[in-house]
Design an enzyme around this catalytic site. Sequence first.
Site, PDB file in Angstrom:
ATOM      1  N   ALA A 169     103.742  69.833 -17.940  1.00  0.00           N
ATOM      2  CA  ALA A 169     102.531  69.003 -17.998  1.00  0.00           C
ATOM      3  C   ALA A 169     101.370  69.737 -18.679  1.00  0.00           C
ATOM      4  O   ALA A 169     100.644  69.143 -19.490  1.00  0.00           O
ATOM      5  CB  ALA A 169     102.145  68.589 -16.585  1.00  0.00           C
ATOM      6  N   ILE A 170     101.182  71.028 -18.374  1.00  0.00           N
ATOM      7  CA  ILE A 170     100.041  71.751 -18.954  1.00  0.00           C
ATOM      8  C   ILE A 170     100.253  71.976 -20.450  1.00  0.00           C
ATOM      9  O   ILE A 170      99.344  71.761 -21.259  1.00  0.00           O
ATOM     10  CB  ILE A 170      99.808  73.083 -18.199  1.00  0.00           C
ATOM     11  CG1 ILE A 170      99.409  72.790 -16.745  1.00  0.00           C
ATOM     12  CG2 ILE A 170      98.734  73.929 -18.890  1.00  0.00           C
ATOM     13  CD1 ILE A 170      99.397  73.990 -15.825  1.00  0.00           C
ATOM     14  N   ARG A 251     100.902  82.921 -15.701  1.00  0.00           N
ATOM     15  CA  ARG A 251     100.931  84.044 -14.767  1.00  0.00           C
ATOM     16  C   ARG A 251     100.983  85.330 -15.589  1.00  0.00           C
ATOM     17  O   ARG A 251     101.704  85.413 -16.593  1.00  0.00           O
ATOM     18  CB  ARG A 251     102.175  83.991 -13.854  1.00  0.00           C
ATOM     19  CG  ARG A 251     102.156  82.895 -12.789  1.00  0.00           C
ATOM     20  CD  ARG A 251     101.084  83.116 -11.713  1.00  0.00           C
ATOM     21  NE  ARG A 251     101.118  82.106 -10.672  1.00  0.00           N
ATOM     22  CZ  ARG A 251     100.393  80.987 -10.668  1.00  0.00           C
ATOM     23  NH1 ARG A 251      99.559  80.716 -11.665  1.00  0.00           N
ATOM     24  NH2 ARG A 251     100.492  80.137  -9.655  1.00  0.00           N
ATOM     25  N   ASP A 275      93.527  83.976 -18.531  1.00  0.00           N
ATOM     26  CA  ASP A 275      92.996  83.496 -17.250  1.00  0.00           C
ATOM     27  C   ASP A 275      93.814  84.074 -16.096  1.00  0.00           C
ATOM     28  O   ASP A 275      93.504  83.819 -14.943  1.00  0.00           O
ATOM     29  CB  ASP A 275      93.056  81.964 -17.223  1.00  0.00           C
ATOM     30  CG  ASP A 275      92.354  81.370 -16.005  1.00  0.00           C
ATOM     31  OD1 ASP A 275      91.306  81.907 -15.606  1.00  0.00           O
ATOM     32  OD2 ASP A 275      92.859  80.371 -15.448  1.00  0.00           O
ATOM     33  N   GLU A 280      96.369  90.514  -9.669  1.00  0.00           N
ATOM     34  CA  GLU A 280      95.094  89.860  -9.329  1.00  0.00           C
ATOM     35  C   GLU A 280      94.774  90.144  -7.862  1.00  0.00           C
ATOM     36  O   GLU A 280      95.705  90.207  -7.052  1.00  0.00           O
ATOM     37  CB  GLU A 280      95.218  88.344  -9.530  1.00  0.00           C
ATOM     38  CG  GLU A 280      95.429  87.970 -10.979  1.00  0.00           C
ATOM     39  CD  GLU A 280      95.642  86.466 -11.162  1.00  0.00           C
ATOM     40  OE1 GLU A 280      95.486  85.706 -10.188  1.00  0.00           O
ATOM     41  OE2 GLU A 280      95.979  86.061 -12.290  1.00  0.00           O
ATOM     42  N   HIS A 298      91.270  83.772 -13.237  1.00  0.00           N
ATOM     43  CA  HIS A 298      92.227  82.741 -12.769  1.00  0.00           C
ATOM     44  C   HIS A 298      91.426  81.521 -12.291  1.00  0.00           C
ATOM     45  O   HIS A 298      91.465  81.134 -11.127  1.00  0.00           O
ATOM     46  CB  HIS A 298      93.118  83.285 -11.644  1.00  0.00           C
ATOM     47  CG  HIS A 298      94.407  82.530 -11.512  1.00  0.00           C
ATOM     48  ND1 HIS A 298      95.582  83.107 -11.137  1.00  0.00           N
ATOM     49  CD2 HIS A 298      94.714  81.214 -11.713  1.00  0.00           C
ATOM     50  CE1 HIS A 298      96.554  82.203 -11.098  1.00  0.00           C
ATOM     51  NE2 HIS A 298      96.030  81.028 -11.455  1.00  0.00           N
TER      52      HIS A 298
HETATM   53  O1  LIG Z   1      97.494  78.840 -11.083  1.00  0.00           O
HETATM   54  C1  LIG Z   1      97.299  77.792 -10.546  1.00  0.00           C
HETATM   55  C2  LIG Z   1      98.340  77.021  -9.932  1.00  0.00           C
HETATM   56  O2  LIG Z   1      99.478  77.515  -9.800  1.00  0.00           O
HETATM   57  O3  LIG Z   1      98.044  75.885  -9.536  1.00  0.00           O
END
Ligand SMILES: O=CC(=O)O
Length: 338
Positions: A169-170, A251, A275, A280, A298
């Site tokens: 989707a992204i 990631r 990001d 992290e 992030h």
């Molecule tokens: O990084 C953000 C998510 O996994 O929703």
Amino acid sequence: MTDSTKKRVLAIGIPQFATASIEKLREKYIFDFIIPDPTSRMETIRKIHKAAEKNKYDACFWLFRNAPISPFTKEMLGPLVPGCRLFITGASGYDDLDVEWMTANGAYVSNVPNASTEGTAVMNLLLFLSVLRGSREAEQTMRSGKWHGNLPLMEDPCGKTVGIIGMGAIGKSFAQKIIPLGCKVIYNNRNRLSTEEETTLDIKYATLDELLSTSDVISINCPLTPSTKNLLSKKEFQKMKDDVYILNTARGSIIDEEAFIEAIQSGKVCRAGLDVFVNEPNPNPFWLTSDKVTVQPHWGGFTTSTVAMVEEAILRNIDTFFETGCPLSYVNNPLIRG
Ligand SMILES: O=CC(=O)O
């Protein structure tokens, strides 16, 4: 329903937007809230264990801002089982959850797969424009009183080949944002899309090697799994064009950090927009000092609309689980374990 018959939910974090939904659900369920300690995982664990000493929980969820307290393991959640049959993360990624342990204890693991799509794709776009236009260096140069200084000329998106690794989707949403800017999009994905979908989206499939060797910009948009960990390492950087731009909103561990830093220092990678990071919220200091890198903490999903959607989705999952025995979205199946 009396309080003694109500299911009990432990919330790690306090929802900001879904207050009306929570009020309504209080007719059926009891919610207890813990405020996670932003600086100490151990302190958060202590709070969870203390809550579990007092009450038995049927479900547990946590929201979004979790890097300081992750990972979600037996050490953290152990006292909640075997009573707790549903663990819900507000993220779409669940690489920081011990899903195996949750499944072995008969619990469903739910995520929120689509809420952060738009926020993350917009972050991808922001980083894309920032690296092409060198906005980080330009701002730094002006702030240091040098106006243009020795800035090199920057790049426009038009005519660039953008290779997207991960066409979920992204990836799709990012592609649809940059095609109108004149970019050509190629992609690599675990499963190739249908020809119809490729035509509709105006994107072309490429093998990973083709994508690496022909892209001006490479964007990481796949989940972190054992097969994508360190997907881009020294060998893959060598296959890339000189002066390539790298984006990562997925990631940090999908890119081998040492090879990545070396590729930036050698000039192979012109600029990177990130990001997400290994380790992290304490990333390698290189990322905070290099002028070649635009960084964000992030932060892709931290928009009001995303967070509101996440909170509502979590509550729908809880209600559906208690009403039907199965949550709306889940990533495991505790019923067929071992
Ligand atoms: O990084 C953000 C998510 O996994 O929703």
